[in-house]
Motif scaffolding. Structure first.
Motif, PDB file in Angstrom:
ATOM      1  N   PRO A 141       0.829  -1.218   0.000  1.00  0.00           N
ATOM      2  CA  PRO A 141       0.000   0.000   0.000  1.00  0.00           C
ATOM      3  C   PRO A 141       0.860   1.263   0.000  1.00  0.00           C
ATOM      4  O   PRO A 141       2.026   1.232   0.361  1.00  0.00           O
ATOM      5  CB  PRO A 141      -0.793  -0.119   1.305  1.00  0.00           C
ATOM      6  CG  PRO A 141       0.027  -1.006   2.177  1.00  0.00           C
ATOM      7  CD  PRO A 141       0.757  -1.949   1.274  1.00  0.00           C
ATOM      8  N   VAL A 142       0.238   2.364  -0.421  1.00  0.00           N
ATOM      9  CA  VAL A 142       0.929   3.659  -0.444  1.00  0.00           C
ATOM     10  C   VAL A 142       1.149   4.122   0.983  1.00  0.00           C
ATOM     11  O   VAL A 142       0.216   4.154   1.779  1.00  0.00           O
ATOM     12  CB  VAL A 142       0.089   4.706  -1.216  1.00  0.00           C
ATOM     13  CG1 VAL A 142       0.745   6.075  -1.133  1.00  0.00           C
ATOM     14  CG2 VAL A 142      -0.072   4.271  -2.651  1.00  0.00           C
ATOM     15  N   LYS A 143       2.409   4.471   1.309  1.00  0.00           N
ATOM     16  CA  LYS A 143       2.710   4.875   2.687  1.00  0.00           C
ATOM     17  C   LYS A 143       2.767   6.392   2.837  1.00  0.00           C
ATOM     18  O   LYS A 143       2.508   6.922   3.889  1.00  0.00           O
ATOM     19  CB  LYS A 143       4.044   4.269   3.121  1.00  0.00           C
ATOM     20  CG  LYS A 143       3.970   2.743   3.250  1.00  0.00           C
ATOM     21  CD  LYS A 143       5.287   2.179   3.736  1.00  0.00           C
ATOM     22  CE  LYS A 143       5.204   0.668   3.836  1.00  0.00           C
ATOM     23  NZ  LYS A 143       6.487   0.070   4.259  1.00  0.00           N
ATOM     24  N   SER A 144       3.162   7.081   1.771  1.00  0.00           N
ATOM     25  CA  SER A 144       3.279   8.540   1.871  1.00  0.00           C
ATOM     26  C   SER A 144       3.043   9.165   0.503  1.00  0.00           C
ATOM     27  O   SER A 144       2.944   8.484  -0.515  1.00  0.00           O
ATOM     28  CB  SER A 144       4.677   8.923   2.382  1.00  0.00           C
ATOM     29  OG  SER A 144       5.639   8.573   1.399  1.00  0.00           O
ATOM     30  N   ARG A 149       5.313   6.060  -8.742  1.00  0.00           N
ATOM     31  CA  ARG A 149       4.322   5.293  -9.493  1.00  0.00           C
ATOM     32  C   ARG A 149       5.031   4.270 -10.382  1.00  0.00           C
ATOM     33  O   ARG A 149       5.125   4.419 -11.589  1.00  0.00           O
ATOM     34  CB  ARG A 149       3.466   6.236 -10.323  1.00  0.00           C
ATOM     35  CG  ARG A 149       2.751   7.259  -9.481  1.00  0.00           C
ATOM     36  CD  ARG A 149       1.601   7.854 -10.202  1.00  0.00           C
ATOM     37  NE  ARG A 149       1.993   8.466 -11.478  1.00  0.00           N
ATOM     38  CZ  ARG A 149       1.127   8.953 -12.332  1.00  0.00           C
ATOM     39  NH1 ARG A 149      -0.160   8.896 -12.093  1.00  0.00           N
ATOM     40  NH2 ARG A 149       1.545   9.513 -13.470  1.00  0.00           N
ATOM     41  N   SER A 163      -3.710   9.935  -8.971  1.00  0.00           N
ATOM     42  CA  SER A 163      -2.661   9.956  -7.949  1.00  0.00           C
ATOM     43  C   SER A 163      -2.131   8.549  -7.732  1.00  0.00           C
ATOM     44  O   SER A 163      -2.696   7.563  -8.205  1.00  0.00           O
ATOM     45  CB  SER A 163      -3.214  10.504  -6.638  1.00  0.00           C
ATOM     46  OG  SER A 163      -4.177   9.586  -6.119  1.00  0.00           O
ATOM     47  N   ASP A 164      -1.028   8.493  -6.954  1.00  0.00           N
ATOM     48  CA  ASP A 164      -0.440   7.184  -6.632  1.00  0.00           C
ATOM     49  C   ASP A 164      -1.412   6.336  -5.822  1.00  0.00           C
ATOM     50  O   ASP A 164      -1.484   5.120  -5.992  1.00  0.00           O
ATOM     51  CB  ASP A 164       0.855   7.387  -5.837  1.00  0.00           C
ATOM     52  CG  ASP A 164       1.959   7.949  -6.714  1.00  0.00           C
ATOM     53  OD1 ASP A 164       1.903   7.706  -7.941  1.00  0.00           O
ATOM     54  OD2 ASP A 164       2.850   8.628  -6.181  1.00  0.00           O
ATOM     55  N   ALA A 165      -2.159   6.986  -4.947  1.00  0.00           N
ATOM     56  CA  ALA A 165      -3.111   6.244  -4.105  1.00  0.00           C
ATOM     57  C   ALA A 165      -4.201   5.615  -4.961  1.00  0.00           C
ATOM     58  O   ALA A 165      -4.594   4.456  -4.746  1.00  0.00           O
ATOM     59  CB  ALA A 165      -3.720   7.177  -3.069  1.00  0.00           C
ATOM     60  N   ASP A 166      -4.678   6.378  -5.959  1.00  0.00           N
ATOM     61  CA  ASP A 166      -5.709   5.828  -6.859  1.00  0.00           C
ATOM     62  C   ASP A 166      -5.165   4.639  -7.644  1.00  0.00           C
ATOM     63  O   ASP A 166      -5.843   3.631  -7.822  1.00  0.00           O
ATOM     64  CB  ASP A 166      -6.185   6.912  -7.839  1.00  0.00           C
ATOM     65  CG  ASP A 166      -7.044   7.960  -7.154  1.00  0.00           C
ATOM     66  OD1 ASP A 166      -7.533   7.668  -6.040  1.00  0.00           O
ATOM     67  OD2 ASP A 166      -7.221   9.060  -7.718  1.00  0.00           O
ATOM     68  N   ASN A 168      -2.698   2.689  -6.831  1.00  0.00           N
ATOM     69  CA  ASN A 168      -2.495   1.566  -5.919  1.00  0.00           C
ATOM     70  C   ASN A 168      -3.810   0.851  -5.616  1.00  0.00           C
ATOM     71  O   ASN A 168      -3.890  -0.390  -5.651  1.00  0.00           O
ATOM     72  CB  ASN A 168      -1.853   2.069  -4.621  1.00  0.00           C
ATOM     73  CG  ASN A 168      -1.487   0.937  -3.674  1.00  0.00           C
ATOM     74  OD1 ASN A 168      -2.259   0.615  -2.786  1.00  0.00           O
ATOM     75  ND2 ASN A 168      -0.315   0.341  -3.878  1.00  0.00           N
ATOM     76  N   GLU A 169      -4.843   1.634  -5.354  1.00  0.00           N
ATOM     77  CA  GLU A 169      -6.137   1.054  -4.999  1.00  0.00           C
ATOM     78  C   GLU A 169      -6.741   0.291  -6.168  1.00  0.00           C
ATOM     79  O   GLU A 169      -7.306  -0.785  -6.014  1.00  0.00           O
ATOM     80  CB  GLU A 169      -7.087   2.170  -4.531  1.00  0.00           C
ATOM     81  CG  GLU A 169      -8.363   1.651  -3.870  1.00  0.00           C
ATOM     82  CD  GLU A 169      -8.086   0.732  -2.696  1.00  0.00           C
ATOM     83  OE1 GLU A 169      -8.787  -0.293  -2.576  1.00  0.00           O
ATOM     84  OE2 GLU A 169      -7.167   1.027  -1.903  1.00  0.00           O
TER      85      GLU A 169
END
Length: 465
Positions: A141-144, A149, A163-166, A168-169
């Motif tokens: 998972p994204v930590k920060s 990417r 974003s990186d979070a998107d 990753n999810e």
């Protein structure tokens, strides 16, 4: 549990009939004993504590179904069950407290039963947790906000995420779907698992410490030791099983398991004491010799059967409401050779009948786990069809009954010997000579050809189990 509470004695006997042929009296008595336990739990007044089970003494030669009746009864009742040979307590090195080991074994069975039920309750939640653990290994998972990417070039991603979070999810969702479909089962991953820490304290006390104290001491020391983990590389399918056990163990309240297990053992436990005739003093003998140790064992059994508190590693267990079923052939001794106090603790006595030729025939046809069905399943696993004519089954029953009469009466166990001798050649030749999709028909002529010569010659070595 509600389905068990609704079982009537007649329904219990019907369930036993699916596996055991004959022995109507024995089935009726154990069905009444089981129903009485359910009735006791429904009693609301103070007298509930005073209603004790009527322990049963089964009398009959080997192989007539004594053990099977008790074991099947425990399965019907979903009750903890343990079997112990009374003769083992007469062995060299026997000490009085060893008798309590049967109660400790019962509690272990009870803990296992309760733990399995609790695991089923949390399995769904644990499965989701395992899925997340495996996804964390595959797609961390994204930590920060500074997460790079690295997976953005994945061709499976159709739209560029914001974003990186998107990213990753979305990747995790895609992999989650693949996990559930079993597409990644062969992929290897590295997981951390608990390392078993053997505690070498087996020699402590030099025999002066009992089993319960030893088990408690080992648990205490292992609890003080730091929990070690080790890395294992497994396929996702194997890792899922290992991680599922760990996750379920985390979600279970172990103190609650212990409490429920003790309660289950005390109120529903069944202890089967086999070979009780071996500890009865022989008729007509007075004092001296091995009979003294036999009587000593009976006196040690007495407090357990009549109700006492036994210390186990899970807590103190009272045996007041445990159902004891004792069994013995009583060829040499008689039930009256047991000490009067122990006789009084087994008020219900049932004599099991010797098996007839007709019983043998029914044993081969009717039970759910009949020997003929077992052999058919074995051959079926090799895609070979096995079938028996009615005349063949009758002949097998006749020969088994005849051998029991002429050699040694070992009851239904004789059928194992006869069936094995009849079919061993076929089992050896499958699948080399007997190809898949073949069919074997066992006829009366085949049975006579393979077994009658042995009966005539009375070659005893063929039938010793």
């Amino acid at each position: 549990m509600n389905s068990i509470e609704s079982l009537t004695p007649r329904q219990i006997v019907e369930e036993l009939d699916k596996y055991i042929i004959g022995q109507k009296d024995a089935k009726r008595n154990v069905a009444i004993a089981l129903r009485n336990r359910i009735r006791r739990m429904m009693v609301k007044s103070e007298i509930q504590k005073d209603i004790v089970p009527n322990n049963i003494l089964l009398i009959g030669s080997t192989g007539v179904g004594k053990t099977e009746i008790a074991r099947r009864l425990a399965k019907i009742a979903q009750a903890p069950f343990t079997k112990v040979e009374a003769s083992k307590f007469t062995e060299v090195g026997y000490v009085g407290r060893d008798v309590e080991s049967m109660v400790r074994d019962l509690v272990e069975q009870s803990v296992h039963l309760v733990r399995e039920v609790k695991k089923e309750e949390v399995k769904l939640k644990a499965t989701d947790a395992v899925e997340e653990v495996i996804l964390d290994i595959l797609i961390p998972p994204v930590k920060s906000a500074g997460f790079t990417r690295q997976l953005s070039a994945n061709p499976e991603l159709e739209n560029e995420p914001n974003s990186d979070a998107d990213l990753n999810e979305r990747t995790r969702d895609r992999f989650r779907e693949k996990l559930r479909n079993g597409e990644l089962d062969d992929r290897k991953i590295e997981i951390n698992v608990k390392a078993s820490s053997p505690v070498g304290i087996g020699m402590i006390g030099n025999g002066m410490i009992d089993d319960a104290s030893m088990a408690g001491l080992q648990d205490m020391i292992s609890g003080m030791m730091p929990k070690k983990t080790k890395k294992r590389k497994l396929s996702i399918a194997e890792a899922r099983k290992v991680l599922l056990e760990e996750e379920m163990s985390k979600l279970i309240d172990h103190d609650e398991v212990k409490e429920e297990a003790i309660r289950l053992a005390e109120n529903n436990g069944i202890i089967f004491i086999d070979e009780i005739d071996k500890i009865a003093s022989k008729s007509g003998k007075n004092g001296g010799g091995p009979d003294v140790s036999r009587e000593g064992v009976q006196r040690d059994l007495l407090p357990i059967v009549e109700g006492s508190a036994v210390n186990t590693k899970y807590g103190v267990v009272n045996t007041d409401h445990v159902l004891f079923i004792a069994a013995g052939a009583f060829h040499v001794s008689k039930p009256s050779d047991l000490i009067p106090e122990l006789q009084g603790r087994f008020p219900i006595r049932v004599e099991l009948q010797s098996l007839t030729q007709e019983d043998f025939s029914r044993i081969l046809r009717e039970p759910k786990n009949a020997l003929t069905k077992q052999y058919q399943a074995l051959f079926d696993s090799e895609q070979v069809a096995l079938d028996f004519t009615d005349e063949a089954i009758e002949e097998i029953a006749r020969l088994a009954f005849l051998i029991n009469q002429e050699v040694e009466n070992i009851g239904a166990r004789r059928l194992h010997t006869v069936m094995s001798h009849l079919l061993n050649d076929f089992l050896f030749e499958v699948p080399d000579l007997i190809q898949p999709n073949s069919k074997i028909m066992v006829t009366k002529e085949m049975v006579l050809e393979r077994l009658s010569a042995l009966v005539k010659n009375r070659d005893l070595s063929q039938y010793i189990l």
